[in-house]
Design a protein around this motif. Structure first.
Motif, mmCIF file in Angstrom:
data_model
loop_
_atom_site.group_PDB
_atom_site.id
_atom_site.type_symbol
_atom_site.label_atom_id
_atom_site.label_comp_id
_atom_site.label_asym_id
_atom_site.label_seq_id
_atom_site.Cartn_x
_atom_site.Cartn_y
_atom_site.Cartn_z
ATOM 1 N N TYR A 385 0.857 -1.170 0.000
ATOM 2 C CA TYR A 385 0.000 0.000 0.000
ATOM 3 C C TYR A 385 0.900 1.228 0.000
ATOM 4 C CZ TYR A 385 0.669 0.709 5.072
ATOM 5 O OH TYR A 385 1.191 0.927 6.316
ATOM 6 N N PRO A 386 0.459 2.313 -0.632
ATOM 7 C CA PRO A 386 1.314 3.497 -0.770
ATOM 8 C C PRO A 386 1.539 4.185 0.570
ATOM 9 C CG PRO A 386 -0.895 3.962 -1.587
ATOM 10 C CD PRO A 386 -0.845 2.491 -1.295
ATOM 11 N N LYS A 387 2.788 4.569 0.826
ATOM 12 C CA LYS A 387 3.117 5.239 2.076
ATOM 13 C C LYS A 387 4.301 6.162 1.869
ATOM 14 C CE LYS A 387 3.820 1.110 3.810
ATOM 15 N NZ LYS A 387 4.151 -0.059 4.671
ATOM 16 N N THR A 388 4.509 7.051 2.811
ATOM 17 C CA THR A 388 5.648 7.964 2.825
ATOM 18 C C THR A 388 6.324 7.849 4.183
ATOM 19 O OG1 THR A 388 4.681 9.548 1.264
ATOM 20 C CG2 THR A 388 6.338 10.396 2.784
ATOM 21 N N ILE A 389 7.669 7.917 4.223
ATOM 22 C CA ILE A 389 8.397 7.856 5.491
ATOM 23 C C ILE A 389 9.159 9.150 5.712
ATOM 24 C CG2 ILE A 389 8.588 5.339 5.506
ATOM 25 C CD1 ILE A 389 11.484 5.650 4.514
ATOM 26 N N ARG A 390 9.227 9.568 6.973
ATOM 27 C CA ARG A 390 9.978 10.762 7.342
ATOM 28 C C ARG A 390 10.638 10.517 8.700
ATOM 29 N NH1 ARG A 390 9.488 11.711 2.769
ATOM 30 N NH2 ARG A 390 8.347 13.407 1.749
ATOM 31 N N ALA A 391 11.918 10.833 8.827
ATOM 32 C CA ALA A 391 12.660 10.632 10.069
ATOM 33 C C ALA A 391 12.711 11.925 10.865
ATOM 34 C CB ALA A 391 14.081 10.151 9.765
ATOM 35 N N ALA A 392 12.544 11.809 12.191
ATOM 36 C CA ALA A 392 12.697 12.970 13.060
ATOM 37 C C ALA A 392 14.152 13.400 13.069
ATOM 38 C CB ALA A 392 12.235 12.636 14.476
ATOM 39 N N ARG A 393 14.382 14.694 13.138
ATOM 40 C CA ARG A 393 15.755 15.201 13.020
ATOM 41 C C ARG A 393 16.645 14.809 14.190
ATOM 42 N NH1 ARG A 393 16.373 15.240 8.136
ATOM 43 N NH2 ARG A 393 14.601 13.867 8.386
ATOM 44 N N ASP A 394 16.030 14.474 15.350
ATOM 45 C CA ASP A 394 16.858 14.059 16.484
ATOM 46 C C ASP A 394 17.097 12.560 16.494
ATOM 47 O OD1 ASP A 394 14.402 13.094 17.158
ATOM 48 O OD2 ASP A 394 14.301 14.026 19.139
ATOM 49 N N GLY A 395 16.498 11.846 15.559
ATOM 50 C CA GLY A 395 16.763 10.422 15.420
ATOM 51 C C GLY A 395 15.933 9.517 16.296
ATOM 52 N N LYS A 396 15.029 10.083 17.130
ATOM 53 C CA LYS A 396 14.300 9.244 18.067
ATOM 54 C C LYS A 396 13.103 8.549 17.442
ATOM 55 C CE LYS A 396 15.661 11.840 22.178
ATOM 56 N NZ LYS A 396 15.193 12.653 23.327
ATOM 57 N N GLU A 397 12.517 9.144 16.406
ATOM 58 C CA GLU A 397 11.301 8.570 15.845
ATOM 59 C C GLU A 397 11.336 8.553 14.322
ATOM 60 O OE1 GLU A 397 8.229 10.994 17.776
ATOM 61 O OE2 GLU A 397 7.657 9.207 18.899
ATOM 62 N N LEU A 398 10.600 7.589 13.776
ATOM 63 C CA LEU A 398 10.349 7.538 12.344
ATOM 64 C C LEU A 398 8.841 7.595 12.168
ATOM 65 C CD1 LEU A 398 11.400 7.004 9.396
ATOM 66 C CD2 LEU A 398 10.862 4.596 9.824
ATOM 67 N N TYR A 399 8.392 8.358 11.165
ATOM 68 C CA TYR A 399 6.965 8.495 10.897
ATOM 69 C C TYR A 399 6.648 7.900 9.532
ATOM 70 C CZ TYR A 399 7.322 11.917 14.685
ATOM 71 O OH TYR A 399 7.573 12.524 15.876
ATOM 72 N N LYS A 400 5.447 7.304 9.445
ATOM 73 C CA LYS A 400 4.969 6.826 8.142
ATOM 74 C C LYS A 400 3.562 7.360 7.908
ATOM 75 C CE LYS A 400 3.000 2.361 9.576
ATOM 76 N NZ LYS A 400 2.922 0.903 9.296
ATOM 77 N N LEU A 401 3.305 7.756 6.689
ATOM 78 C CA LEU A 401 2.016 8.278 6.276
ATOM 79 C C LEU A 401 1.370 7.276 5.336
ATOM 80 C CD1 LEU A 401 -0.187 10.443 5.733
ATOM 81 C CD2 LEU A 401 1.374 11.442 4.040
ATOM 82 N N ASP A 402 0.177 6.791 5.700
ATOM 83 C CA ASP A 402 -0.609 5.908 4.839
ATOM 84 C C ASP A 402 -1.354 6.795 3.853
ATOM 85 O OD1 ASP A 402 -2.432 4.211 3.640
ATOM 86 O OD2 ASP A 402 -2.829 3.057 5.468
ATOM 87 N N LEU A 403 -0.950 6.748 2.598
ATOM 88 C CA LEU A 403 -1.512 7.649 1.594
ATOM 89 C C LEU A 403 -2.939 7.283 1.191
ATOM 90 C CD1 LEU A 403 1.648 8.117 -0.654
ATOM 91 C CD2 LEU A 403 0.688 9.753 0.975
ATOM 92 N N ARG A 404 -3.425 6.129 1.648
ATOM 93 C CA ARG A 404 -4.799 5.749 1.338
ATOM 94 C C ARG A 404 -5.804 6.510 2.192
ATOM 95 N NH1 ARG A 404 -4.439 -0.463 2.669
ATOM 96 N NH2 ARG A 404 -3.679 0.595 4.570
ATOM 97 N N ASN A 405 -5.442 6.746 3.455
ATOM 98 C CA ASN A 405 -6.405 7.332 4.377
ATOM 99 C C ASN A 405 -5.849 8.502 5.184
ATOM 100 O OD1 ASN A 405 -4.692 6.001 6.215
ATOM 101 N ND2 ASN A 405 -5.992 4.167 6.163
#
Length: 608
Positions: A385-405
């Motif tokens: 399923y389509p998604k986008t990933i983005r890393a927090a600049r301090d390195g503690k977290e990674l985020y993913k966006l579900d492009l479907r919803n």
């Protein structure tokens, strides 16, 4: 009779694999995986990865298969020095003498004339030494013990043994015979590297000498026998061999640029700009300050065509740069060049933090790799399923966006952690996310920007481009660094979100301040941020700007320093600008990558 196992086949192929490894090492394309026991299969996997890396360097499909095209390139006459970092032949302060001495112990008895030999060395010495200030002088002397560089030819060339390679003992030495004018005698010496054309040896430095005693031996019978064809071919590439080996003697390793003299293949007869850059960098304290501007700029990657076209770049602290090209992730090392780090994965997106490198695989899975590690770890197995990933600049977290919803989840990188949904009411119109050290921002199709913050990750509207009739969601760019969020407006203005809020007044969250107004920044096309620094590039002004926001109040005016782009740097359309500490990197639409070092640029420029 039992069928042979994979290990049996590999043991049978060991001589051929060993030969391939030897050649790949010359191009810095082979390294064994670390952190676990090594067997034949591990070695074979490393060889396949090395072959793919070599194929990327020469511009052929990166299959990892040793085919005829790869073999043809690998069989070209090339230097077998396996050391890609700078050589430590000299002490750090040897250049204070500004001269080296050399002598010819004997001349060849083949198709090379004395005049050709002397011209090749004089040209090489002049080429390398002339690019330093003051120029490095090479003085010829008659053969005696005080000469720095001794040059000769050998008939028993094949008997020279290597020291320090995988096939030799560390304490091995070679007995050989020197020729006239030195009386015949038995001597011992250590050979650091050799190929079928040339061998170089040098002794350890002593307290009395600033540099080592160097010997360069050329093979009288270049292809192992006194045939006319082999000797004639060796004569044709002799000037290129000399120019390349003098580069090694001056402390340079191999280059990944095919037009560079320090590219391992003996084919280039003139110094490339990268060669000049490296020799100046090697002895950086010695050349004139007015040449400094040339060193502030560097071509990281030439313009590309075809399968290796660069799609994206990412930079993190420590001046680490990654690029994504045709599904392959490459990491740039200023000394070694580009190294493939994505293994067998086919990446569609990349991002990085100070601790981890992340990839979104073509099958939708997300993997991470510790910055100093070698192995990829799957952290999200949900695929297709389509998604986008983005890393927090301090390195503690990674985020993913579900492009479907439009749902956004976070992964904390802590042991035993799981993905956590940030907001079950996320809007399906969310098209992208941007992060700072402690916040995540949602960008909607209509240009609205929301901030997610607090223990319950509440979302608040902080900007609505829909209110500006002339602009849409594609007419701005958001960049986060530290706890600051910057916006490049469609008008070319650089804005900073002040983050201030008044109780019971939602509109107070929408306050953006033009921090480029004081310096009249205009027509800005790209911005990037790293740490407390913000960078801006203006194609129309032909300038690069930077400002330090450390200890500055959010939304306060910025003090900018502008640097004009020199005439020899021809930047085209810039697709992306990224920054890492004091370096800013430009990705051109042609795939070319340039870097600009503000750390080296401590004076000059336009202040405001």
């Amino acid at each position: 009779m039992q069928d042979p196992t994979a290990h049996d086949v590999l043991r049978e192929s060991r001589p051929a694999i060993k030969k391939i490894i030897e050649h790949l090492s010359c191009f810095n394309c082979y390294s064994l995986p670390s952190g676990k026991p090594i067997d034949e299969l591990d070695e074979y996997a490393a060889v396949c990865t090395g072959i793919a890396k070599f194929q990327g360097l020469i511009g052929v499909p990166e299959t990892g298969i040793f085919d005829a095209a790869t073999a043809k390139h690998l069989k070209q006459p090339h230097c077998h020095n396996h050391i890609s970092h700078e050589e430590k032949i000299f002490a750090d302060d040897w250049y204070k003498n500004s001269s080296l001495t050399y002598c010819f112990e004997q001349y060849p008895d083949n198709y090379l004339t004395v005049v050709e030999v002397r011209n090749a060395f004089e040209t090489a010495f002049k080429e390398w030494g002339g690019h330093l200030t003051p120029p490095l002088r090479f003085e010829e002397k008659s053969p005696h013990k005080d000469v720095d560089i001794r040059i000769g030819w050998r008939y028993d060339f094949g008997k020279l043994s290597l020291i320090g390679n995988e096939n030799a003992n560390d304490d091995a030495v070679t007995e050989c015979t020197d020729y006239e004018p030195v009386p015949v005698q038995r001597v011992q010496e250590t050979v650091k590297w050799k190929d079928e054309w040339v061998a170089v040896s040098y002794s350890s430095q002593s307290k009395e000498k600033l540099h080592a005693d160097i010997k360069i031996y050329f093979n009288e019978w270049a292809d192992g026998g006194p045939t006319e064809d082999s000797q004639q071919f060796a004569s044709r590439i002799f000037p290129q061999i000399v120019l390349h080996q003098i580069g090694h003697i001056l402390g340079l390793g191999h280059s990944i640029g095919k037009d560079s003299v320090m590219w391992p293949v003996y084919k280039n007869s003139e110094l490339h700009k990268n060669d000049i850059y490296e020799i100046k960098k090697r002895y950086g304290g010695q050349f004139l300050v007015d040449r400094q501007r040339d060193l502030e700029w560097r071509v990281i990657l030439e313009s590309e065509e075809g399968i290796s076209y660069t799609e994206d770049i990412v930079a993190i602290p420590g001046n680490h740069l990654y690029r994504l090209a045709n599904g392959v992730i490459w990491e740039h090392d200023p000394s070694l060049g580009w190294e493939r780090v994505s293994g067998h994965y086919q990446a569609t997106q990349i991002d990085a933090s100070p601790q981890y490198l992340y990839l979104l695989n073509i099958d939708g899975k997300i993997l991470r790799r510790a910055r100093e590690g070698k192995f990829w770890e799957e952290i999200d197995g949900e695929s297709r399923y389509p998604k986008t990933i983005r890393a927090a600049r301090d390195g503690k977290e990674l985020y993913k966006l579900d492009l479907r919803n439009g749902l956004v989840s976070s992964f904390s990188n802590e042991p035993g952690c799981q993905w956590r949904l940030l907001d079950a009411n996320s809007d399906e119109n969310t098209r992208d996310i941007v992060t700072t050290a402690s916040q995540v921002f949602f960008i909607h199709d209509d240009g609205a920007v929301f901030v997610s913050e607090g223990a319950y990750r509440q979302c608040h509207l902080i900007h609505n481009h829909g209110e500006e009739k002339r602009y849409g969601a594609d007419d701005f760019e958001l960049v986060g660094s530290g706890d600051r969020l910057y916006q490049l407006h469609a008008s070319g203005q650089v804005l900073e979100w002040d983050g201030m809020r008044t109780p019971n007044d939602p509109e107070s969250l929408k306050n953006w301040v033009n921090i480029g107004e004081l310096c009249e920044l205009r027509s800005i096309g790209n911005i990037a941020a790293a740490g407390t620094y913000l960078y801006a590039y203006s194609n129309k002004q032909n300038m690069v700007w930077f400002t330090d926001r450390k200890n500055k109040i959010l939304g306060s005016p910025a003090e900018w320093v502008g640097k004009p782009i020199p005439s020899h740097i021809n930047l085209g359309y810039i697709m992306k600008l990224v920054a890492s500490e004091y370096n800013v990197y430009f990705l051109e639409s042609t795939g070319a990558i340039y870097s600009y070092s503000f750390q080296m640029s401590k004076s000059g420029g336009k202040f405001c």
